[in-house]
Write a protein that holds these residues in place. Structure first.
Motif, PDB file in Angstrom:
ATOM      1  N   MET A   1       0.661  -1.232   0.197  1.00 40.70           N
ATOM      2  CA  MET A   1      -0.023   0.024   0.024  1.00 40.70           C
ATOM      3  C   MET A   1       0.896   1.240   0.103  1.00 40.70           C
ATOM      4  SD  MET A   1      -2.947   1.143   2.686  1.00 40.70           S
ATOM      5  CE  MET A   1      -3.869  -0.055   2.269  1.00 40.70           C
ATOM      6  N   THR A   2       0.509   2.307  -0.824  1.00 46.78           N
ATOM      7  CA  THR A   2       1.176   3.456  -1.000  1.00 46.78           C
ATOM      8  C   THR A   2       1.039   4.307   0.299  1.00 46.78           C
ATOM      9  OG1 THR A   2       1.110   3.615  -3.389  1.00 46.78           O
ATOM     10  CG2 THR A   2       1.605   5.646  -2.156  1.00 46.78           C
ATOM     11  N   PRO A   3       2.131   4.647   0.936  1.00 50.57           N
ATOM     12  CA  PRO A   3       1.968   5.443   2.171  1.00 50.57           C
ATOM     13  C   PRO A   3       1.369   6.832   1.880  1.00 50.57           C
ATOM     14  CG  PRO A   3       4.190   4.599   1.974  1.00 50.57           C
ATOM     15  CD  PRO A   3       3.538   4.240   0.723  1.00 50.57           C
ATOM     16  N   THR A   4       0.784   7.155   2.980  1.00 55.74           N
ATOM     17  CA  THR A   4       0.250   8.799   3.096  1.00 55.74           C
ATOM     18  C   THR A   4       1.361   9.648   3.782  1.00 55.74           C
ATOM     19  OG1 THR A   4      -1.996   7.939   3.236  1.00 55.74           O
ATOM     20  CG2 THR A   4      -1.681  10.259   4.123  1.00 55.74           C
ATOM     21  N   VAL A   5       1.457  10.752   3.217  1.00 56.79           N
ATOM     22  CA  VAL A   5       2.565  11.833   3.778  1.00 56.79           C
ATOM     23  C   VAL A   5       1.753  12.621   4.855  1.00 56.79           C
ATOM     24  CG1 VAL A   5       4.093  13.709   3.450  1.00 56.79           C
ATOM     25  CG2 VAL A   5       3.895  11.712   1.804  1.00 56.79           C
ATOM     26  N   VAL A   6       1.991  12.577   5.969  1.00 57.03           N
ATOM     27  CA  VAL A   6       1.465  13.541   6.978  1.00 57.03           C
ATOM     28  C   VAL A   6       2.309  14.586   7.496  1.00 57.03           C
ATOM     29  CG1 VAL A   6       0.417  13.733   9.354  1.00 57.03           C
ATOM     30  CG2 VAL A   6      -0.028  11.803   7.782  1.00 57.03           C
ATOM     31  N   PHE A   7       1.927  15.772   7.129  1.00 52.48           N
ATOM     32  CA  PHE A   7       2.829  17.036   7.196  1.00 52.48           C
ATOM     33  C   PHE A   7       2.382  17.883   8.810  1.00 52.48           C
ATOM     34  CE2 PHE A   7       2.689  16.900   2.657  1.00 52.48           C
ATOM     35  CZ  PHE A   7       3.900  17.209   2.318  1.00 52.48           C
ATOM     36  N   VAL A   8       3.628  18.064   9.529  1.00 52.35           N
ATOM     37  CA  VAL A   8       3.465  18.623  10.720  1.00 52.35           C
ATOM     38  C   VAL A   8       4.304  19.919  10.415  1.00 52.35           C
ATOM     39  CG1 VAL A   8       4.001  18.703  13.099  1.00 52.35           C
ATOM     40  CG2 VAL A   8       3.576  16.347  11.655  1.00 52.35           C
ATOM     41  N   HIS A   9       3.783  21.198  10.671  1.00 59.95           N
ATOM     42  CA  HIS A   9       4.015  22.422  10.545  1.00 59.95           C
ATOM     43  C   HIS A   9       4.925  22.853  11.905  1.00 59.95           C
ATOM     44  CE1 HIS A   9       1.223  24.299  13.316  1.00 59.95           C
ATOM     45  NE2 HIS A   9       0.112  23.554  12.766  1.00 59.95           N
ATOM     46  N   GLY A  10       5.440  23.962  11.347  1.00 56.60           N
ATOM     47  CA  GLY A  10       6.426  24.543  12.357  1.00 56.60           C
ATOM     48  C   GLY A  10       5.704  25.584  13.408  1.00 56.60           C
ATOM     49  N   ALA A  11       6.278  26.225  14.294  1.00 57.35           N
ATOM     50  CA  ALA A  11       5.745  27.121  15.720  1.00 57.35           C
ATOM     51  C   ALA A  11       5.005  28.280  14.647  1.00 57.35           C
ATOM     52  CB  ALA A  11       6.731  27.580  16.180  1.00 57.35           C
ATOM     53  N   MET A  12       3.818  28.626  15.223  1.00 59.59           N
ATOM     54  CA  MET A  12       3.120  29.836  14.389  1.00 59.59           C
ATOM     55  C   MET A  12       2.469  29.533  13.352  1.00 59.59           C
ATOM     56  SD  MET A  12       6.165  32.662  15.435  1.00 59.59           S
ATOM     57  CE  MET A  12       7.341  31.464  15.247  1.00 59.59           C
ATOM     58  N   HIS A  13       2.487  28.315  12.672  1.00 59.50           N
ATOM     59  CA  HIS A  13       2.225  28.048  11.479  1.00 59.50           C
ATOM     60  C   HIS A  13       0.785  27.453  11.649  1.00 59.50           C
ATOM     61  CE1 HIS A  13       6.065  29.495  10.092  1.00 59.50           C
ATOM     62  NE2 HIS A  13       6.241  28.247   9.214  1.00 59.50           N
ATOM     63  N   SER A  40      -0.479  26.189  17.916  1.00 62.16           N
ATOM     64  CA  SER A  40      -0.515  27.359  17.303  1.00 62.16           C
ATOM     65  C   SER A  40      -1.901  27.866  17.232  1.00 62.16           C
ATOM     66  CB  SER A  40       0.253  27.404  15.754  1.00 62.16           C
ATOM     67  OG  SER A  40      -0.292  28.152  14.997  1.00 62.16           O
ATOM     68  N   ASN A  41      -2.155  29.272  17.421  1.00 60.60           N
ATOM     69  CA  ASN A  41      -3.356  29.492  17.503  1.00 60.60           C
ATOM     70  C   ASN A  41      -3.582  31.208  17.394  1.00 60.60           C
ATOM     71  OD1 ASN A  41      -6.251  30.367  18.950  1.00 60.60           O
ATOM     72  ND2 ASN A  41      -6.372  28.139  18.781  1.00 60.60           N
TER      73      ASN A  41
END
Length: 232
Positions: A1-13, A40-41
């Motif tokens: 199965m092809t993996p999903t890319v999960v993105f985690v943003h940086g501070a304040m983003h 981040s809010n």
């Protein structure tokens, strides 16, 4: 199965920051999603900390249908590292000019105990924000994109900096994208972390290679996905 890319943003983003990169992955037939970290809010009083960020990343990984390549930028490397230590679904960690701290370390300890003098403190004392983001975080990014990115920056909760990283994977392959012209996270430090990774790439970029060099970063992620699909 092809993996999903999960993105985690940086501070304040916000997840918006990965839109150009995700468009390129979609064009390659690679599924992706991007989390919103609760640290981040736009409301400083509503910002949370590292432990809540980890929970959100962990939930996003669990919600993916199959294996996950976890890709993090800047501060996002901290909750991503912790979450990956507890998630068998993660096949590879990709650090994009990201913090690859050792367990037991906090961001504020790494920063020498204080924030950069150009950062702003919220009146309630609960959060901070970079006051020079266009020069420090978005250097080398198209000026129109950089201006939009600055407008979208949130407050970042203090606990994201004071809470310590509790865990890191012991044998998970990692890729490190070194931003060789980064004014925010010294390239020499990134090189140290890259030396410990299974794969690495150097991009002549400031602190946001996902915005200034999205094609190169998309290729790195596609290679990580291909490795996971082959090994799976």
């Amino acid at each position: 199965m092809t993996p999903t890319v999960v993105f985690v943003h940086g501070a304040m983003h916000t997840p918006w920051i990965f839109d150009p990169l995700r468009e390129r992955l979609t064009a390659r037939g690679i599924a992706s999603r991007a989390v919103q970290l609760p640290s981040s809010n736009p409301d400083s009083a509503a910002t949370q900390g590292l432990t809540e960020d980890v929970e959100v990343v962990r939930a996003a990984v669990a919600a993916a249908d199959g294996p996950v390549v976890l890709a993090a930028h800047s501060y996002g490397g901290v909750p991503a590292t912790w979450a990956a230590a507890e998630a068998d679904q993660v096949t590879e960690l990709v650090y994009i000019a990201a913090f690859a701290l050792e367990p037991g370390t906090s961001m504020i300890e790494w920063m020498g105990g204080d924030f950069p003098p150009t950062w702003l403190h919220s009146p309630d004392g609960l959060a901070v924000k970079a006051g020079d983001a266009e020069e420090s975080i978005f250097s080398g990014v198209d000026p129109v994109v950089a201006a939009e990115a600055v407008k979208r920056l949130n407050w970042q909760g203090m606990r994201a900096f004071t809470e310590k990283l509790a865990a890191a994977p012991s044998d998970l392959p990692a890729t490190y994208v070194v931003a060789t012209e980064d004014p925010a996270l010294p390239p020499a430090v990134q090189e140290q972390w890259a030396a410990q990774a299974a794969h690495s790439l150097r991009v002549p970029s400031g602190h946001s290679p996902h915005l200034s060099h999205p094609d190169e970063v998309a290729t790195v992620l596609a290679e990580a996905v291909a490795r996971a699909a082959t090994e799976g």
